[in-house]
Enzyme design. Sequence first.
Site, PDB file in Angstrom:
ATOM      1  N   ASP A 165      36.454  36.407  42.057  1.00 34.73           N
ATOM      2  CA  ASP A 165      36.382  35.694  40.781  1.00 34.73           C
ATOM      3  C   ASP A 165      36.283  34.185  41.006  1.00 34.73           C
ATOM      4  O   ASP A 165      37.191  33.428  40.666  1.00 34.73           O
ATOM      5  CB  ASP A 165      37.610  36.053  39.929  1.00 34.73           C
ATOM      6  CG  ASP A 165      37.730  37.561  39.703  1.00 34.73           C
ATOM      7  OD1 ASP A 165      37.344  38.030  38.638  1.00 34.73           O
ATOM      8  OD2 ASP A 165      38.194  38.254  40.631  1.00 34.73           O
ATOM      9  N   HIS A 184      44.288  41.843  32.486  1.00 33.66           N
ATOM     10  CA  HIS A 184      43.562  43.074  32.171  1.00 33.66           C
ATOM     11  C   HIS A 184      44.411  44.328  32.339  1.00 33.66           C
ATOM     12  O   HIS A 184      44.123  45.363  31.736  1.00 33.66           O
ATOM     13  CB  HIS A 184      42.302  43.186  33.034  1.00 33.66           C
ATOM     14  CG  HIS A 184      41.288  42.124  32.770  1.00 33.66           C
ATOM     15  ND1 HIS A 184      40.604  42.018  31.582  1.00 33.66           N
ATOM     16  CD2 HIS A 184      40.839  41.105  33.550  1.00 33.66           C
ATOM     17  CE1 HIS A 184      39.770  40.992  31.631  1.00 33.66           C
ATOM     18  NE2 HIS A 184      39.895  40.419  32.818  1.00 33.66           N
TER      19      HIS A 184
END
Length: 329
Positions: A48, A221
């Site tokens: 990421d 998440h």
Amino acid sequence: MSKSNNLVFTIIIIISFGLWVLYASAELQRFTQPCKGDGSLDFLVLGDWGRKGEFNQSQVAYQMGKLGEKLDIDFVVSTGDNFYDNGLTSDHDPFFEESFTKIYTAKSLQKQWYTVLGNHDYRGDAEAQLSPFLRKLDSRWLCLRSFIVDAELVEMFFVDTTPFVQDYFTETEHTYDWRGINPPKAYISNLLKDVEMALKESRARWKIVIGHHAIRSIGHHGDTQELIDQLLPILQANDVDFYMNGHDHCLEHISDTKSPIQFLTSGAGSKTWRGDIHETDREGLKFYYDGQGFMSVKLTQSDARIEFYDVDGNVLHTLTSSKQLYSSY
């Protein structure tokens, strides 16, 4: 190559890091990665990250370069979401060099990068990241949907996890590049069969599976239920040691409660989410850090040592694991 084609062929690829052999078949593509002379292996894991150096991406890259030199790393693993916010527009998108080539410039990082796609990569031209043209721009880059790296004492199974997540097919806020995926049900079924077969056939000392999405996480998440239902049972049944992922922008270590698998999140390559934690299920949690950083892995025949680093290069958490060595007389 279609599943009906049983022909197996070999392609020899010459790149700047030496001679690599790619076996292309009806199963997952396989790459060979040599170990050091003493049989050990060192690599870094990052996820990421691609933001033109912003959100401390450049600072993380600097620390990776310092540690990479100290450890004499053999390669780098990227856990996906390589280019924010919406992947690449094409294989000629300057964002590739602006967020990769011009950021990870340290000599120690001029090694092979094994890379999977994340959900943000699927929001752009997903196939651009798979293009051989990018390898001509920067020979470090190797990105495929799913593949295997055979590094002698370890086999690493890279899995394309984005198509597992059902919400991506129904949400209206973003569009996804599903070329090569449809129909998704058949794609996932075939991928799971390939992964299961490869894991069963593996005789490697260590088995590592790498995907973008977390199986277990207390981050933003949280758990990925589709992976818990479909992928995790295969990993538990086939002696997988580590599952490594990104997606949640944090560093994290969770132990599986039903097997020896260790869930390791390295998704802190640039922008992170301070204080965004799921409080619902902390079972097996060993470590969580919601700032930028990365992970290192050292493997030998008998031992694994995994360390998490922050943006200043400080060691935040260390995981060690050992395997019994047997001798006959």
